[in-house]
Design an enzyme around this catalytic site. Structure first.
Site, mmCIF file in Angstrom:
data_model
loop_
_atom_site.group_PDB
_atom_site.id
_atom_site.type_symbol
_atom_site.label_atom_id
_atom_site.label_comp_id
_atom_site.label_asym_id
_atom_site.label_seq_id
_atom_site.Cartn_x
_atom_site.Cartn_y
_atom_site.Cartn_z
ATOM 1 N N ASP A 90 0.793 -5.191 4.347
ATOM 2 C CA ASP A 90 -0.068 -4.122 3.835
ATOM 3 C C ASP A 90 0.297 -3.808 2.394
ATOM 4 O OD1 ASP A 90 -2.025 -2.195 3.809
ATOM 5 O OD2 ASP A 90 -1.015 -0.808 5.178
ATOM 6 N N LYS A 91 -0.612 -3.079 1.774
ATOM 7 C CA LYS A 91 -0.426 -2.680 0.385
ATOM 8 C C LYS A 91 -0.795 -1.210 0.257
ATOM 9 C CE LYS A 91 -3.190 -1.646 -3.170
ATOM 10 N NZ LYS A 91 -4.395 -0.815 -3.122
ATOM 11 N N HIS A 92 -0.115 -0.517 -0.668
ATOM 12 C CA HIS A 92 -0.473 0.874 -0.930
ATOM 13 C C HIS A 92 -0.442 1.105 -2.434
ATOM 14 C CE1 HIS A 92 -1.019 5.101 -0.039
ATOM 15 N NE2 HIS A 92 -0.063 5.385 -0.908
ATOM 16 N N SER A 93 -1.355 1.946 -2.891
ATOM 17 C CA SER A 93 -1.398 2.256 -4.313
ATOM 18 C C SER A 93 -1.203 3.752 -4.504
ATOM 19 C CB SER A 93 -2.760 1.826 -4.864
ATOM 20 O OG SER A 93 -3.082 2.560 -6.012
ATOM 21 N N THR A 130 -10.089 4.853 -0.722
ATOM 22 C CA THR A 130 -10.668 3.679 -0.056
ATOM 23 C C THR A 130 -11.621 4.090 1.081
ATOM 24 O OG1 THR A 130 -8.717 2.423 -0.633
ATOM 25 C CG2 THR A 130 -10.052 1.529 1.140
ATOM 26 N N ARG A 178 3.464 21.663 1.622
ATOM 27 C CA ARG A 178 3.850 21.368 0.227
ATOM 28 C C ARG A 178 2.727 21.725 -0.737
ATOM 29 N NH1 ARG A 178 4.720 15.301 0.293
ATOM 30 N NH2 ARG A 178 4.981 15.546 -1.945
ATOM 31 N N SER A 193 6.718 10.672 2.315
ATOM 32 C CA SER A 193 5.352 10.942 2.760
ATOM 33 C C SER A 193 4.523 9.648 2.722
ATOM 34 C CB SER A 193 4.732 11.998 1.841
ATOM 35 O OG SER A 193 3.354 12.099 2.040
ATOM 36 N N LYS A 197 4.006 7.171 6.545
ATOM 37 C CA LYS A 197 2.692 6.786 7.096
ATOM 38 C C LYS A 197 2.535 5.269 7.133
ATOM 39 C CE LYS A 197 0.488 9.419 4.089
ATOM 40 N NZ LYS A 197 0.713 10.693 3.433
ATOM 41 N N LYS A 198 2.919 4.614 6.040
ATOM 42 C CA LYS A 198 2.699 3.159 5.963
ATOM 43 C C LYS A 198 3.575 2.415 6.964
ATOM 44 C CE LYS A 198 -0.566 2.324 3.459
ATOM 45 N NZ LYS A 198 -1.673 1.413 3.732
HETATM 46 N N1 URA Z 1 0.439 10.614 -1.392
HETATM 47 C C1 URA Z 1 0.997 10.937 -0.201
HETATM 48 O O1 URA Z 1 0.611 10.444 0.841
HETATM 49 N N2 URA Z 1 2.018 11.827 -0.209
HETATM 50 C C2 URA Z 1 2.507 12.394 -1.324
HETATM 51 O O2 URA Z 1 3.431 13.171 -1.241
HETATM 52 C C3 URA Z 1 1.908 12.055 -2.555
HETATM 53 C C4 URA Z 1 0.868 11.146 -2.562
#
Ligand code: URA
Length: 453
Positions: A90-93, A130, A178, A193, A197-198
């Site tokens: 997977d990839k995250h930006s 996305t 937060r 965070s 999730k990832k």
């Molecule tokens: N994206 C997230 O999922 N969490 C953060 O704290 C900042 C950006």
């Protein structure tokens, strides 16, 4: 959650600058997820972390606790015929403008033998999301059942969907608190965070695209680099080999920004109707890193050759079509995008106030122009207009004049188009410079690779 020490004593320790043990962090995150910590306690903990930071071991423990606060997807050990036969990638930006990498990269990796269970988010501030882009496709279901999601990852090799309530629930609550306690901009909280999730998606490897420049989430190159290094380090120590790329966001990545217009751009790239460009270069580089990490290629050249072959053969486009149809979208989206993707009633060019070359962009302001058009949200409950956006956005160094516009605006009304046009003229600087006189930013500024220990 059963606490061995009172939660307020753990919060006090963090408040006073002490490091918390992995056990204490696990209890606190458990208490966030199951509600045994009050909102006041979560807010106080977030502020203590914000003010005093966390060392590497604490950040790893926080990430693992957030990851494990809900369901962690498993793709192996499921039994005969059920295990995925390739790596889960997977990839995250960190988000940007005209950043539609995921739409192209997911199917492209799938066409090379990887499996991509991509859980994506919505637009945040000036950045596009996305999920919002995919919802421009009529019928596309971003919340399929867990069984449908798993089956599609297996069949198509890729499924891009939204976050479920079962995935990293501690982050959902912590992030909301937060957001209202001025504790968003904290490195350990951001890293745990994003990664919590990832990593709950059961990945074999991850690639992160950390942006830098006027459209990036982090304000300076140093902060972006620190985020990239920390993410690669923490994810790898939490057991998922991760490569972080530091990439330029001092102008939109694609020449368009919006929802339907970005899906159209993705289709054009997948069908090889467009060659070259910054978007393709960043996507191809990220994808090559994933193929290497997933051992689907032996070296960098081999990875690029495999990617080029799977794009040219139409295999990547075919995976995209399978994913869209599998999630309820039209089966002929790639053949007839104009029939399915919504189009704005007003489409017109925006010319600069004077001729010259584009010398600088406030990319964040370009993204906000799309929000003003209705393509993004001011409040989380806002509906968005998928048809609006910008196309043909001039790049840094491009000549603009009475013929060549700064961009084309796609709007719901003439008044909206006029407002967006003024924002664009403010956001894009045009000056008299000779051809080649604009120093173009390096697109891929750094690659940080970390193996799992
Ligand atoms: N994206 C997230 O999922 N969490 C953060 O704290 C900042 C950006």
């Amino acid at each position: 959650m059963t606490f061995r020490a009172l939660p307020q004593e753990l919060i006090r320790a963090k408040r006073d600058g002490q490091a918390l043990s992995p056990e204490a962090i696990g209890e606190l995150v458990g208490g966030i997820a199951d509600g045994s910590l009050s909102d006041a306690q979560v807010g106080a903990l977030a502020m203590a972390i914000f003010l005093n930071g966390m060392n590497a071991a604490e950040t790893v423990a926080l990430t693992e606790a957030v990851r494990d606060s809900g369901e962690v997807l498993a793709w192996r050990g499921l039994g005969e015929g059920l295990d995925l036969p390739g790596p889960v990638l997977d990839k995250h930006s960190t988000g940007g403008v005209g950043d539609l990498v995921s739409l192209v990269l997911g199917p492209w990796i799938a066409a090379c033998g990887g499996y991509v269970p991509m859980v994506s988010g919505r637009g945040l501030g000036h950045t596009g999301g996305t999920l919002d882009k995919l919802e421009a496709i009529p019928g596309y279901d971003i919340a399929p059942s867990r069984d449908r999601f798993r089956a599609l990852v297996r069949e198509a090799g890729v499924a891009i969907v939204g976050q479920t309530a079962e995935l990293a629930p501690a982050d959902r609550r912590l992030y909301a608190i937060r957001d209202v306690t001025a504790t968003v901009e904290s490195l350990p909280l951001i890293v745990s965070s994003i990664l919590g999730k990832k990593l709950a998606c059961g990945l074999d490897a991850l690639v992160m695209d950390v942006k830098t420049g006027s459209g990036a989430f982090m304000p300076t190159l140093e902060k972006s680099r620190e985020l990239a290094q920390t993410i690669a380090e923490v994810a790898s120590r939490a057991g998922t080999p991760t490569t972080a790329l530091l990439t330029d966001m001092s102008q939109p990545l694609a020449p368009c920004a919006g929802n339907a217009v970005e899906v159209r751009e993705a289709i054009d790239l997948l069908l090889c109707n467009k060659r070259g460009g910054r978007l393709l270069e960043v996507t191809r580089t990220l994808a090559a890193e994933l193929l290497l990490a997933g051992r689907l290629a032996r070296d960098h050249e081999g990875a690029l050759a495999l990617l080029d072959e799977r794009l040219a053969s139409g295999a990547a486009a075919e995976r995209f079509a399978r994913m869209v149809a599998g999630l309820g979208g039209p089966a002929d989206l790639l053949e007839r995008p104009e029939r399915h993707l919504p189009r704005a009633p007003v489409v017109r060019p925006v010319h600069a106030a004077r001729g010259g070359r584009v010398t600088r962009m406030d990319t964040r302001a370009v993204g906000l122009a799309v929000v003003t058009l209705g393509g993004g949200r001011r409040a989380p409950s806002d509906a968005i207009d998928h048809s609006v956006g910008l196309t043909g956005i001039a790049a840094l160094g491009d000549a603009v004049d009475g013929e060549r516009p700064l961009a084309w605006v796609h709007a719901a009304s003439e008044a909206d188009a006029e407002r967006a046009a003024s924002q664009l003229r403010e956001a894009i600087e045009v000056n008299d410079v000779a051809p080649g006189g604009v120093v173009l930013p390096t697109l891929i500024q750094d690659v940080i690779r970390r193996e799992a220990p």
